[in-house]
Design a protein around this motif. Structure first.
Motif, mmCIF file in Angstrom:
data_model
loop_
_atom_site.group_PDB
_atom_site.id
_atom_site.type_symbol
_atom_site.label_atom_id
_atom_site.label_comp_id
_atom_site.label_asym_id
_atom_site.label_seq_id
_atom_site.Cartn_x
_atom_site.Cartn_y
_atom_site.Cartn_z
ATOM 1 N N CYS B 458 -3.461 -10.778 8.255
ATOM 2 C CA CYS B 458 -2.470 -10.066 7.455
ATOM 3 C C CYS B 458 -1.738 -11.067 6.577
ATOM 4 N N VAL B 464 0.403 -7.185 13.280
ATOM 5 C CA VAL B 464 -0.216 -5.868 13.423
ATOM 6 C C VAL B 464 -0.596 -5.606 14.883
ATOM 7 N N CYS B 479 4.168 -4.126 4.110
ATOM 8 C CA CYS B 479 2.708 -3.938 4.075
ATOM 9 C C CYS B 479 2.249 -3.537 2.674
ATOM 10 N N VAL B 480 1.349 -4.345 2.101
ATOM 11 C CA VAL B 480 0.860 -4.051 0.754
ATOM 12 C C VAL B 480 -0.418 -3.213 0.789
ATOM 13 N N GLY B 481 -0.821 -2.788 1.965
ATOM 14 C CA GLY B 481 -1.985 -1.907 2.063
ATOM 15 C C GLY B 481 -3.276 -2.536 1.588
ATOM 16 N N CYS B 482 -3.430 -3.839 1.839
ATOM 17 C CA CYS B 482 -4.660 -4.491 1.385
ATOM 18 C C CYS B 482 -5.843 -4.011 2.192
ATOM 19 N N GLY B 483 -5.597 -3.522 3.403
ATOM 20 C CA GLY B 483 -6.678 -2.954 4.207
ATOM 21 C C GLY B 483 -7.511 -3.983 4.941
ATOM 22 N N CYS B 485 -6.586 -5.838 7.526
ATOM 23 C CA CYS B 485 -6.428 -5.732 8.979
ATOM 24 C C CYS B 485 -7.424 -4.722 9.537
HETATM 25 S S1 SF4 Z 1 -2.871 -3.528 5.132
HETATM 26 FE FE1 SF4 Z 1 -2.759 -5.721 4.604
HETATM 27 S S2 SF4 Z 1 -0.543 -6.091 4.394
HETATM 28 FE FE2 SF4 Z 1 -0.742 -4.153 5.487
HETATM 29 S S3 SF4 Z 1 -0.665 -4.715 7.661
HETATM 30 FE FE3 SF4 Z 1 -2.830 -4.670 7.060
HETATM 31 S S4 SF4 Z 1 -3.329 -6.779 6.507
HETATM 32 FE FE4 SF4 Z 1 -1.074 -6.597 6.523
#
Ligand code: SF4
Ligand code: SF4
Lengths: 83, 522
Positions: B458, B464, B479-483, B485
């Protein structure tokens, strides 16, 4: 319905658990498969292929996929079970 | 030779060629020999009265060869300061025009191997560097199978704060310091991209154009790496394509095209409060003077910031901006990807993050309000207080934090230092995401095996796993929602979802064990 082998697909545990507790039939679970899908967003969907394969293998018990009700439907289903 | 060896050889050659072009790049900038003539000064100083003030002193700098940048810079600054002394406040060049003139004079007076060979050196440095990087990246398509493979990230010097990583960090920091505060010292690099700038907008390049070119190339080249690396995941393919598109189209090309059409330079997706000078007086004047297009820019900027941000964040979470559109996010998701695991996951970091990022948000709101009040009161109310505020903000937050620390510290603190600790827009989006949004990362019951991959990768330093172990949904403002994780989880526990708000904050579930079963309380 007593258990799952999802062959690498991701299914929503809470939905599957409720199906087992309720003892729903395999056909009904397959028809509502969309509710259990937990694959990441924008991934290709496999429900249609699975239902087609079932129908080819079991012509006597033909099923049709119920329209996926979206996340809202999933939560409704789970809340219904809790109540 | 079999196919594998060929691919590995290409990779090795890529590294070699990249080092060579870096070497030439640094050689080009370190070379300095200047010869100023009066004609150059006449061409470079565009305002008549500035030229008139400078010309009498021109002899002090013309007709001799300078072998040091420092000398020519100090001499040019000297005569311009002198010239400014004789001018009234309204006529003065001030440091802004002085800088522009100095840069243009230096660009034209470079002697030696560079004049006439700009294309050759552009090719040998920037273009060859990109090709070399792609020679390293593209074989990955055949060398790595689709799927997550993070083997060795903690064993490689570049991604584990080893000497290569730290050197890279120092080079990035130095680059930013030159771009922001000493652009004359990298004048040779700016000359290299001059032909590109002339071709697009018809204007000579500034240090900002050089910066834009390198920034965009970094996102495009490293974006290709992302596309190969995560090619098993449609989510990552689409969002990486999206940041590449927005950087190339909206951040780089469109503003230059606008300038070519004699319209204000404007990046439609760079929203206030990240774009902190959106409400500055000169900016508003510029919009108002640019007819209906200027009006459209002003209204779209205000509308997106005040209405678009909350509405889109309500439906999709802050990811629609931070990992799909934003330029800073775009760089973090491409160039920054090899460093994402370096973010600090400690509670202390989280606490610091909340103070700092919301502090910057408060700062920018106060500054903007003061600026607007001052603007509408005709600068009667607050005098030049707002100007000083703006200068401080621009220096400490806009340049030092967002640029030098934000990107320079990638190899040390991970790819989202600015986004996590500093960006006021992220703070604003985060508040919406935390309190009024349909977005959450759903934890799939009790499937977590506590491997910790999700927390490790993350980039925002969110732990997480702490949520996943408890069977609790992850709803965090940062959370930037990078996906990522969700992608690195070996059990497929996590899913980014936009669902009904009801049930979003679920009760922790996985710990509820009883004699005969694992009970899940939803
Ligand atoms: S989506 Fe990205 S920023 Fe959000 S918790 Fe998962 S890894 Fe972290
Ligand atoms: S990556 Fe998955 S299994 Fe590993 S700790 Fe995170 S949620 Fe649990």
């Amino acid at each position: 319905m007593t258990g799952f082998n999802v062959l690498g697909m991701r299914l929503r545990q809470a939905v599957c658990e409720n199906w087992i507790l309720d003892g729903v039939s395999v056909t009904s679970a397959l028809e509502h498969l969309g509710e259990a899908v937990f694959d990441p967003e924008l991934f290709s969907k496999h429900e249609n292929a699975i239902v087609t394969a079932w129908n080819e293998a079991n012509p006597a018990q033909r099923i049709t996929l119920k329209k996926k009700r979206g996340l809202y439907g999933v939560f409704q289903f789970l809340n219904l079970q809790k109540a | 030779m079999n196919k594998l060896n060929i691919l590995k050889t290409i990779r090795f050659a890529g590294i070699l060629f990249f080092m060579i072009s870096m070497f030439i790049f640094i050689f080009v900038v370190s070379y300095s020999s200047f010869y100023v003539t009066e004609d150059i000064i006449r061409e470079s100083v565009t305002e008549e009265h500035h030229l008139a003030a400078i010309l009498p002193m021109a002899e002090q700098v013309t007709g001799k060869t300078y072998d040091s940048k420092r000398e020519i810079i100090s001499d040019l600054t000297g005569i311009m300061e002198k010239a400014d002394e004789g001018l009234s406040n309204d006529e003065k060049m001030w440091s802004y025009s002085q800088g522009v003139y100095r840069m243009n004079i230096m660009k034209k007076s470079v002697t030696g191997f560079l004049p006439g060979n700009e294309f050759l050196f552009l090719w040998q440095t920037i273009i060859a560097g990109c090709i070399a990087a792609l020679m390293f990246i593209l074989p990955g398509y055949w060398l790595r199978r689709p799927g997550i493979d993070n083997d060795g990230v903690y064993h490689r010097s570049v991604s584990n704060r080893g000497w290569i990583g730290i050197t890279l960090g120092f080079m990035l920091v130095a680059f930013y310091i030159f771009i922001y505060w000493y652009p004359e010292y990298i004048v040779n690099w700016i000359i290299l991209v001059d032909p590109i700038s002339m071709a697009i907008s018809g204007n000579p390049a500034s240090q900002w154009f050089l910066y834009g070119v390198l920034y965009t190339l970094a996102i495009l080249v490293m974006g290709v790496r992302m596309l190969i690396r995560y090619r098993h995941s449609n989510y990552h393919l689409v969002r990486t394509g999206s940041v590449m598109f927005f950087q190339l189209g909206f951040a780089f090309l469109l503003p230059e095209i606008l300038v070519a059409l004699n319209k204000p330079y404007y990046d439609f997706k760079d929203l206030w409060p990240l774009n902190y000078d959106f409400f500055y007086g000169w900016q508003i004047d510029q919009f108002l003077q640019s007819g209906s297009l200027g009006m459209f820019m002003l209204l779209s900027g205000i509308g997106l910031s005040l209405v678009g941000v909350p509405v889109l964040t309500y439906f999709y979470g802050k990811r629609w901006y931070c990992s799909w559109v934003c330029g800073c996010g775009g760089l973090a998701e491409t160039l920054g990807d090899p460093f994402r695991h370096l973010s600090d996951k400690t509670l202390k970091a989280w606490k610091a993050e909340r103070w700092i990022v919301h502090g910057v948000l408060v700062l920018v709101v106060v500054m903007t309000l003061a600026t607007l009040i001052n603007y509408f009161s005709g600068y009667q109310l607050l005098g030049n207080l707002t100007q000083q505020l703006q200068q401080w903000y621009g220096f400490f937050i806009g340049a030092a934090f967002a640029g030098v620390i934000g990107v320079g510290f990638y190899p040390w603190m991970g790819s989202r230092v600015w986004c996590r600790f500093g960006c006021p827009l992220a703070a604003y989006l985060g508040l919406v995401q935390r309190f009024k949004s349909r977005f959450r990362i759903t934890t799939n019951g009790g499937q977590c095996i506590s491997c910790g991959n999700c927390s490790t990768y993350c980039e925002m330093g969110i732990d997480v796993r702490w949520y996943a172990q408890r069977g609790q949904n992850i709803i965090r403002s940062s959370c930037v929602g990078c996906g990522i994780c969700a992608s690195v989880c070996p059990r497929g526990v996590l899913r980014l979802e936009n669902g009904p708000e009801e049930g979003r904050f679920n009760e922790p579930a996985a710990f509820d064990l009883s004699e005969d079963k694992v009970k899940v309380n939803f």
